[in-house]
Design a protein around this motif. Structure first.
Motif, mmCIF file in Angstrom:
data_model
loop_
_atom_site.group_PDB
_atom_site.id
_atom_site.type_symbol
_atom_site.label_atom_id
_atom_site.label_comp_id
_atom_site.label_asym_id
_atom_site.label_seq_id
_atom_site.Cartn_x
_atom_site.Cartn_y
_atom_site.Cartn_z
ATOM 1 N N HIS A 285 0.831 -1.190 0.000
ATOM 2 C CA HIS A 285 0.000 0.000 0.000
ATOM 3 C C HIS A 285 0.876 1.254 0.000
ATOM 4 O O HIS A 285 1.732 1.411 0.859
ATOM 5 C CB HIS A 285 -0.901 0.041 1.239
ATOM 6 C CG HIS A 285 -1.835 -1.120 1.352
ATOM 7 N ND1 HIS A 285 -1.428 -2.357 1.769
ATOM 8 C CD2 HIS A 285 -3.162 -1.229 1.089
ATOM 9 C CE1 HIS A 285 -2.472 -3.181 1.773
ATOM 10 N NE2 HIS A 285 -3.526 -2.516 1.371
ATOM 11 N N ARG A 286 0.665 2.126 -0.969
ATOM 12 C CA ARG A 286 1.340 3.430 -0.982
ATOM 13 C C ARG A 286 2.855 3.265 -0.835
ATOM 14 O O ARG A 286 3.502 3.952 -0.062
ATOM 15 C CB ARG A 286 0.789 4.299 0.165
ATOM 16 C CG ARG A 286 -0.690 4.617 0.027
ATOM 17 C CD ARG A 286 -1.260 5.290 1.268
ATOM 18 N NE ARG A 286 -0.494 6.469 1.663
ATOM 19 C CZ ARG A 286 -0.644 7.668 1.135
ATOM 20 N NH1 ARG A 286 -1.535 7.843 0.174
ATOM 21 N NH2 ARG A 286 0.075 8.670 1.543
ATOM 22 N N GLU A 287 3.442 2.367 -1.610
ATOM 23 C CA GLU A 287 4.820 1.959 -1.358
ATOM 24 C C GLU A 287 5.870 2.831 -2.026
ATOM 25 O O GLU A 287 7.048 2.704 -1.724
ATOM 26 C CB GLU A 287 5.009 0.498 -1.805
ATOM 27 C CG GLU A 287 5.190 0.275 -3.300
ATOM 28 C CD GLU A 287 3.891 0.350 -4.093
ATOM 29 O OE1 GLU A 287 3.949 0.245 -5.330
ATOM 30 O OE2 GLU A 287 2.827 0.519 -3.473
ATOM 31 N N THR B 5 1.540 7.176 -4.647
ATOM 32 C CA THR B 5 0.653 7.765 -3.642
ATOM 33 C C THR B 5 -0.262 8.821 -4.257
ATOM 34 O O THR B 5 -1.308 9.138 -3.694
ATOM 35 C CB THR B 5 1.454 8.401 -2.494
ATOM 36 O OG1 THR B 5 2.259 9.469 -3.007
ATOM 37 C CG2 THR B 5 2.348 7.378 -1.811
ATOM 38 N N THR B 6 0.130 9.365 -5.400
ATOM 39 C CA THR B 6 -0.697 10.371 -6.066
ATOM 40 C C THR B 6 -1.735 9.750 -6.990
ATOM 41 O O THR B 6 -2.594 10.459 -7.501
ATOM 42 C CB THR B 6 0.174 11.335 -6.893
ATOM 43 O OG1 THR B 6 0.732 10.633 -8.020
ATOM 44 C CG2 THR B 6 1.314 11.898 -6.052
ATOM 45 N N PRO C 138 -3.916 6.541 -6.477
ATOM 46 C CA PRO C 138 -4.337 5.321 -5.780
ATOM 47 C C PRO C 138 -5.144 4.352 -6.635
ATOM 48 O O PRO C 138 -5.160 3.161 -6.357
ATOM 49 C CB PRO C 138 -5.171 5.856 -4.612
ATOM 50 C CG PRO C 138 -5.575 7.237 -5.010
ATOM 51 C CD PRO C 138 -4.463 7.760 -5.840
ATOM 52 N N ASP D 52 -2.757 1.787 -7.865
ATOM 53 C CA ASP D 52 -1.810 1.275 -6.869
ATOM 54 C C ASP D 52 -2.113 -0.197 -6.606
ATOM 55 O O ASP D 52 -3.102 -0.541 -5.966
ATOM 56 C CB ASP D 52 -1.943 2.087 -5.579
ATOM 57 C CG ASP D 52 -0.881 1.732 -4.544
ATOM 58 O OD1 ASP D 52 -0.099 0.787 -4.806
ATOM 59 O OD2 ASP D 52 -0.840 2.379 -3.495
ATOM 60 N N THR E 262 -1.777 -3.623 -4.708
ATOM 61 C CA THR E 262 -1.484 -3.887 -3.307
ATOM 62 C C THR E 262 -1.071 -5.323 -3.033
ATOM 63 O O THR E 262 -0.188 -5.570 -2.221
ATOM 64 C CB THR E 262 -2.690 -3.553 -2.427
ATOM 65 O OG1 THR E 262 -3.769 -4.441 -2.733
ATOM 66 C CG2 THR E 262 -3.143 -2.119 -2.651
ATOM 67 N N GLN F 221 -6.256 -0.204 -5.449
ATOM 68 C CA GLN F 221 -6.897 0.846 -4.660
ATOM 69 C C GLN F 221 -6.882 0.524 -3.165
ATOM 70 O O GLN F 221 -7.857 0.024 -2.612
ATOM 71 C CB GLN F 221 -8.336 1.092 -5.128
ATOM 72 C CG GLN F 221 -8.442 1.535 -6.571
ATOM 73 C CD GLN F 221 -9.770 2.196 -6.874
ATOM 74 O OE1 GLN F 221 -10.073 3.252 -6.321
ATOM 75 N NE2 GLN F 221 -10.562 1.589 -7.725
ATOM 76 N N SER G 140 3.012 0.959 -11.728
ATOM 77 C CA SER G 140 2.850 0.068 -10.588
ATOM 78 C C SER G 140 3.245 -1.333 -11.005
ATOM 79 O O SER G 140 2.987 -1.742 -12.143
ATOM 80 C CB SER G 140 1.397 0.083 -10.096
ATOM 81 O OG SER G 140 1.207 -0.803 -9.011
ATOM 82 N N GLU H 25 8.116 -2.080 -0.968
ATOM 83 C CA GLU H 25 7.827 -1.302 0.232
ATOM 84 C C GLU H 25 8.911 -1.413 1.297
ATOM 85 O O GLU H 25 9.254 -0.429 1.940
ATOM 86 C CB GLU H 25 6.482 -1.736 0.817
ATOM 87 C CG GLU H 25 5.911 -0.738 1.787
ATOM 88 C CD GLU H 25 4.417 -0.899 1.943
ATOM 89 O OE1 GLU H 25 3.794 -0.017 2.536
ATOM 90 O OE2 GLU H 25 3.882 -1.912 1.485
#
Length: 543
Positions: free
Chosen positions: A26-28, A33-34, A36, A39, A41, A71, A326, A335
């Motif tokens: 997540h948000r790695e 991060t901009t 999602p 993204d 996971t 997401q 991604s 991450e």
């Protein structure tokens, strides 16, 4: 390729991915991060266990299920727009079936969001409503839906951009347009969790997969919201492992809620792209090992409209070539292994180029960071056998006799030996192959193992990759098993082979390292025992 117990005995403890996964991805990386909606996971790939017998046969056992989640951290209450997929993005699942670290098969997903402009008559005017629903929803393309999501699936053989592309179609009517269920807004709109699941199941589509062997060209596809199935104390972990060392080393402290309810991620949802295809459609020749990873790409340019027109998503005009933003194979490589300067670079890279990240794997920082935050000393927990060939073997080549292809090019992908029979959900060992070795009392008794179909031989929802990784990254499994002489690095260039891949004497934790965990138990997370396997999402309201 025959599954050899003798080789497993030599390599079964090299089970951590280079990620040393402590959370899903997540948000790695800074850029993702901009964005999602693209993204990625988690990525799961396993022999299907729906309806199988105790011997791993029957039911859907001849099929492979692939689940790509996107997401992250969806709050169930996230209205009024909720979590539609991005129509300007390309979502892909890639498979390498000859070990060259290049995709041989790619499944491409594109989404379309149709605004129905459902109005209400207010006085003398017809006025568009501000919500995605105008009433209760229970049907596919329900008339009360103000926004319908559909998608197409293409199967590309060869290079993802230059290969031969064919449409995946519905077996029912030959259509190449698939409907996606609306997110679980709440009980007044979609009913109880059981009612929502019945609605979601109407969106499990039987498919015809082009170019597959006769009689093996069918499968299933589903795209929709699911409950986040990854067990991790997310806040605790990233606050410098903010839990007492005694807590982390005591198995009695594991529970579904995680440290008395701090398992926040379990209360969130995710969007899953799930695909089930016959294993013989995915393999090539006599080698049963396939490598998989998922990516998302955006167009190279984006023009923002300062005066958007009425309609849906008219603020942006995208164009140019696809740019990969991604990437995910094994859990959490980017991450917690890749250094901050190279995180965006990793997300945009291809498996065939992964030796550029080799130092992050052979000289990992996570063990030193764990030692620093738990005891104040970077050397307190970190094994001293450097380079860490025990990690690099799994990260770059797969394990000989478990999931290493006949001709392995060093690359970070999730590898699955499709010759290994699946195991019924209730009998699955949450610690995968490592757990089976511990259960039967060591490698000498591996012939009594009942479950060799778990991580890192693919990944199932029930596999507790967090605990497996924590134990392995700290050398705990080497402590239990003793020296694994002569494993080397399976020919990865640039790193010498070692006569001892693991050095138990260098790991001060001793046997207690086999107990280290993150405070949550993956085995207690609720899942379905049928496609798409991940559980009914959390609803936006509870009553």
């Amino acid at each position: 390729m025959q599954f050899k117990f003798g080789t497993v005995a030599k390599a079964c403890f090299l089970l951590v991915t280079a990620s040393a996964a402590m959370a899903s991805s997540h948000r790695e990386a800074p850029f993702i991060t901009t964005s999602p909606k693209v993204d990625g996971t988690d990525f799961y790939m396993f022999r299907s266990y729906e309806g199988i017998s105790a011997t791993g046969t029957g039911g859907r056992s001849d099929y492979v299920t692939m689940i790509a989640n996107y997401q992250p951290l969806q709050g169930p209450y996230g209205g009024p727009n909720y979590f539609a997929m991005d129509p300007n993005a390309l979502y892909e699942i890639h498979l390498d079936n000859n070990g060259d670290a290049k995709e041989d098969i790619t499944f491409q997903f594109r989404f379309t969001n149709k605004l129905n402009s459902v109005p209400l008559t207010i006085g003398a005017s017809s006025v568009a409503i501000p919500l995605v629903q105008a009433g209760a929803v229970s049907k596919v393309t329900d008339p009360n839906l103000n926004l319908n999501e559909t998608y197409t699936v293409a199967m590309v053989r060869g290079d993802r951009r230059k290969g031969t592309s064919q449409a995946v179609t519905k077996t029912a009517d030959g259509s190449n347009t698939f409907e996606k269920p609306v997110d679980y807004i709440g009980v007044k709109t979609l009913g109880s969790p059981a009612a929502y699941e019945a609605y979601a199941q109407k969106h499990v589509h039987a498919i015809k997969v082009p170019g597959c062997p006769a009689g093996k060209d069918t499968g299933y596809v589903f795209v929709g919201q699911r409950q986040e199935g990854f067990a991790v104390n997310l806040g605790t972990v990233f606050d410098l492992v903010n839990a007492p060392a005694a807590f982390l080393l005591d198995p009695a402290n594991k529970d579904a809620a995680g440290m008395g309810g701090q398992h926040y991620i379990q209360k969130q949802n995710i969007t899953s792209i799930a695909l089930e295809v016959h294993k013989d459609c995915l393999t090539a020749g006599a080698d049963p090992v396939i490598g998989g990873w998922t990516t998302a790409s955006l167009r190279q340019t984006r023009l923002l409209n300062s005066k958007p027109a009425s309609g849906h998503q008219t603020s942006e005009k995208a164009g140019g070539a696809w740019v990969q933003v991604s990437r995910l194979g094994n859990p959490l490589v980017n991450e917690l292994v890749i250094g901050l300067p190279d995180k965006d670079k990793f997300n945009g890279s291809k498996p065939q180029d992964d030796t550029q990240f080799l130092t992050y794997v052979t000289n990992p920082t996570l063990p030193a960071l764990l030692g620093l935050v738990l005891s104040g000393d970077t050397k307190a927990l970190a094994p001293t056998n450097l380079p860490r060939t025990d990690l690099a073997t799994v990260f770059l080549t797969g394990i000989t006799g478990v999931n290493k292809p006949t001709n392995a090019t060093p690359s970070e992908v999730l590898r699955l030996n499709t010759a290994v029979a699946p195991v019924q959900f209730a009998d699955q060992n949450r610690l995968g192959v490592a757990g089976e070795v511990l259960r039967v009392g060591g490698v000498a008794n591996l012939g009594a193992a009942k479950d060799l179909a778990g991580f890192p031989n693919g990944r199932r929802p029930k596999d507790d990759v967090v605990d497996i990784a924590l134990v392995a990254v700290l050398g705990g499994l080497c402590v239990i098993n003793g020296d694994n002489n002569g494993l080397g690095l399976n020919g990865v260039p640039g790193v010498p082979s070692l006569t001892s891949a693991c050095k138990p004497s260098s790991v001060p934790l001793g046997a207690t390292s086999a107990n280290i965990h993150d405070g949550v138990d993956q085995a207690t997370v609720p899942f379905l025992t049928r496609f798409p396997y991940l559980n009914t999402p959390n609803g936006g309201t509870t009553q």
